[in-house]
Design an enzyme around this catalytic site. Structure first.
Site, mmCIF file in Angstrom:
data_model
loop_
_atom_site.group_PDB
_atom_site.id
_atom_site.type_symbol
_atom_site.label_atom_id
_atom_site.label_comp_id
_atom_site.label_asym_id
_atom_site.label_seq_id
_atom_site.Cartn_x
_atom_site.Cartn_y
_atom_site.Cartn_z
ATOM 1 N N HIS A 242 36.066 61.247 52.163
ATOM 2 C CA HIS A 242 36.518 59.896 52.537
ATOM 3 C C HIS A 242 38.003 59.882 52.897
ATOM 4 C CE1 HIS A 242 32.891 58.002 50.238
ATOM 5 N NE2 HIS A 242 32.564 58.468 51.422
ATOM 6 N N ASP A 259 35.074 60.646 62.058
ATOM 7 C CA ASP A 259 33.947 59.790 61.700
ATOM 8 C C ASP A 259 34.386 58.372 62.001
ATOM 9 O OD1 ASP A 259 31.918 58.318 60.535
ATOM 10 O OD2 ASP A 259 31.847 59.507 58.690
ATOM 11 N N ASP A 270 27.889 54.465 63.748
ATOM 12 C CA ASP A 270 28.457 55.387 62.754
ATOM 13 C C ASP A 270 28.283 56.806 63.298
ATOM 14 O OD1 ASP A 270 29.322 56.663 60.497
ATOM 15 O OD2 ASP A 270 27.652 56.041 59.217
ATOM 16 N N HIS A 349 26.577 65.604 50.013
ATOM 17 C CA HIS A 349 26.072 64.243 50.266
ATOM 18 C C HIS A 349 24.681 64.328 50.866
ATOM 19 C CE1 HIS A 349 26.931 64.589 54.626
ATOM 20 N NE2 HIS A 349 28.123 65.091 54.315
ATOM 21 N N HIS A 353 21.675 57.406 55.911
ATOM 22 C CA HIS A 353 21.545 56.102 55.240
ATOM 23 C C HIS A 353 21.039 55.110 56.265
ATOM 24 C CE1 HIS A 353 25.326 55.202 57.341
ATOM 25 N NE2 HIS A 353 25.764 56.373 56.914
ATOM 26 N N HIS A 360 26.468 51.067 55.751
ATOM 27 C CA HIS A 360 25.448 51.520 54.800
ATOM 28 C C HIS A 360 24.552 50.313 54.607
ATOM 29 C CE1 HIS A 360 28.046 55.022 53.018
ATOM 30 N NE2 HIS A 360 27.838 55.116 54.307
ATOM 31 N N ARG A 404 31.049 67.842 60.052
ATOM 32 C CA ARG A 404 29.916 66.919 59.942
ATOM 33 C C ARG A 404 29.552 66.509 61.364
ATOM 34 N NH1 ARG A 404 31.740 63.908 56.430
ATOM 35 N NH2 ARG A 404 32.614 62.133 57.546
ATOM 36 N N GLU A 406 27.165 63.574 63.118
ATOM 37 C CA GLU A 406 26.430 62.361 62.722
ATOM 38 C C GLU A 406 26.000 61.566 63.947
ATOM 39 O OE1 GLU A 406 28.737 59.500 60.436
ATOM 40 O OE2 GLU A 406 26.891 58.542 59.738
HETATM 41 N N1 GLY Z 1 31.088 56.531 57.986
HETATM 42 C C1 GLY Z 1 30.408 56.405 56.770
HETATM 43 C C2 GLY Z 1 29.279 57.306 56.673
HETATM 44 O O1 GLY Z 1 29.132 58.198 57.490
HETATM 45 O O2 GLY Z 1 28.442 57.152 55.855
HETATM 46 MN MN MN Z 2 27.113 57.579 57.973
HETATM 47 MN MN MN Z 3 30.030 58.196 59.378
#
Ligand code: GLY
Ligand code: MN
Ligand code: MN
Length: 437
Positions: A242, A259, A270, A349, A353, A360, A404, A406
């Site tokens: 974070h 991110d 996201d 993690h 989500h 979230h 990461r 995403e």
């Molecule tokens: N940006 C928040 C997450 O990836 O969960």
């Molecule tokens: Mn996310």
């Molecule tokens: Mn994210």
């Protein structure tokens, strides 16, 4: 979208909720304004549940729904006030809000207490976002006590109290076409922002300069806000999940993890991308990156209707755990690494989500102790990663690599629609984009 159509959607959602309540009264307040310091406020953001049911964006507003034989949908909001409107801007006022937003009735927010005591009388059940705001919990119970005090007049107070979010969360979990349109727009703007960040990144820039590119791209395209504080994390900062300091110099040879996603009309994107600051992956960075990308591909392939929530995560985890073994980060067989959870040192993690009005988003992940089955209209992120801190038992070439990847996926009847795939993520696509002139 034309205003009438919009308001019909909100009215339909209110009717659906009323039907599910069957009987009783619901009290759903919007979010409070929050002071930052002095006379300055944090940017105002309405409550997602309240907005989902009303489309009404002003603070100091409460939705009251009455279920049963004579269903009603009532808004409480600020009155018109020319002096305050000179300072703070337009207020609808109850009369105009009732007509424009299609409520059965609307009253000044100052009348909420007295009207609620009337409306709660003889209602069997009270629905409220229980526990969301202590101040509201106290206020609602206090008003219920005022109803109870009328017992000698033959008036009864609600005998059951329910968390209205149990119903609303499930409604919000399945996105309708209007919601998906907003999510696609948020995804497209956020994708453009990531492309711009890749083009802007180079050794010698500060993380916050790249953050500024992202925020500018969000806003210039009409996104109302970032959906969450952007993470712009160069080098070792990427291993802080974070990290939001965004104040470090970007160095030649480091990776940059971003991110960031924006919010459009209440809906979030996201996205995470990780790429080399200098535009060219080193051999070690490429090895780890390809592993995370393969894990993401496995998870995206598993995100389709009829599979359980955990399956994309489990698919990503198998690829990552095997990758950790191959890279010398974890020891033993795949089964042993999964069983002992030694992979958690590098992947701590879960793989995604729910995504929607909240980054979230709401909705249960398990139903009666079983991971729930994915259905068309559900939206989720797919975001495996790998975070390798410097340590004596870790090959030095891998130190401080944090990656990461995403994307945002909507489950369709056919499979999964990736909303954010236009942001480059193969090594070749990233390196091609980042060739600086
Ligand atoms: N940006 C928040 C997450 O990836 O969960
Ligand atoms: Mn996310
Ligand atoms: Mn994210």
């Amino acid at each position: 979208m034309p205003a009438m159509l919009n308001h019909a959607i909100y009215a339909r959602r209110r009717s659906r909720l009323i039907n599910q309540m069957r009987r009783g009264i619901a009290v759903i307040p919007t979010a409070p304004e929050v002071t930052r310091n002095g006379d300055a406020h944090y940017p105002y953001r309405y409550d997602s549940h309240f907005h989902y049911l009303t489309g009404f964006e002003e603070p100091e507003a409460v939705l009251v729904l009455v279920a049963g034989n004579a269903p009603q949908s009532i808004l409480f909001c600020r009155e018109k006030n020319m002096e305050r409107e000179v300072w703070d801007g337009f207020r609808h006022g109850p009369e105009a809000a009732r007509i424009e937003f299609g409520f059965d009735a609307a009253f000044p927010i100052a009348q909420l207490n007295d009207k609620l005591v009337e409306l709660m009388g003889n209602q069997p059940a009270l629905f409220h976002p229980l526990g969301a705001h202590a101040v509201w919990d106290d206020r609602i119970l206090e008003l219920r006590s005022r109803v109870q005090a009328q017992a000698r007049s033959g008036i009864t107070a609600p005998n059951e109290i329910h968390d209205v979010r149990m119903l609303l969360d499930e409604m919000r979990l399945i996105k309708d076409d209007g919601e998906l349109a907003a999510m696609r727009r948020a995804a497209a703007i956020s994708t453009a922002a990531h492309l711009r960040a890749m083009r802007a990144a180079r050794p010698g820039r500060m993380e916050y300069e790249i953050e500024a590119e992202l925020l500018h791209e969000f806003r210039r395209n009409g996104a109302q806000a970032p959906a969450y504080t952007p993470i712009v994390a160069g080098g070792a900062n990427a291993c802080v999940l974070h990290y939001v300091g965004n104040n470090t110099l970007l160095k030649d040879g480091d990776l940059l993890l971003i991110d960031a996603g924006c919010e459009v009309d209440g809906y979030a994107a996201d996205i995470t991308r990780t790429f080399p600051v200098n535009g060219k992956f080193s051999a070690a960075q490429k090895d780890v990156y390809e592993m995370v990308l393969a894990a993401q591909a496995a998870a995206i392939a598993a995100a389709r209707p009829g599979v359980r929530w955990n399956e994309p995560h489990d698919a990503a985890l198998c690829v990552l755990a095997q990758g950790f073994i191959d890279l010398g980060l974890c020891q033993g067989s795949l089964d042993a690494v999964l069983e002992s959870e030694s992979y958690k040192r590098f992947y701590m993690h879960r793989t995604g989500h729910w995504l929607g009005m909240d980054v979230h988003d709401v909705g249960a992940y398990k139903l009666e102790d079983n991971w729930r089955v994915l259905q068309p209209g559900m939206a989720l992120t797919v975001e495996p990663g790998c975070y390798i801190r410097a340590a004596d038992d870790v090959p030095q070439a891998l130190w401080n690599i944090g990656i990461r990847i995403e994307d945002d996926v909507v489950i369709t009847s056919q499979g999964g629609e990736v909303l954010t795939g236009a942001a480059p993520k193969t090594v070749a696509a990233i390196e091609a984009l980042m060739v600086h002139t």
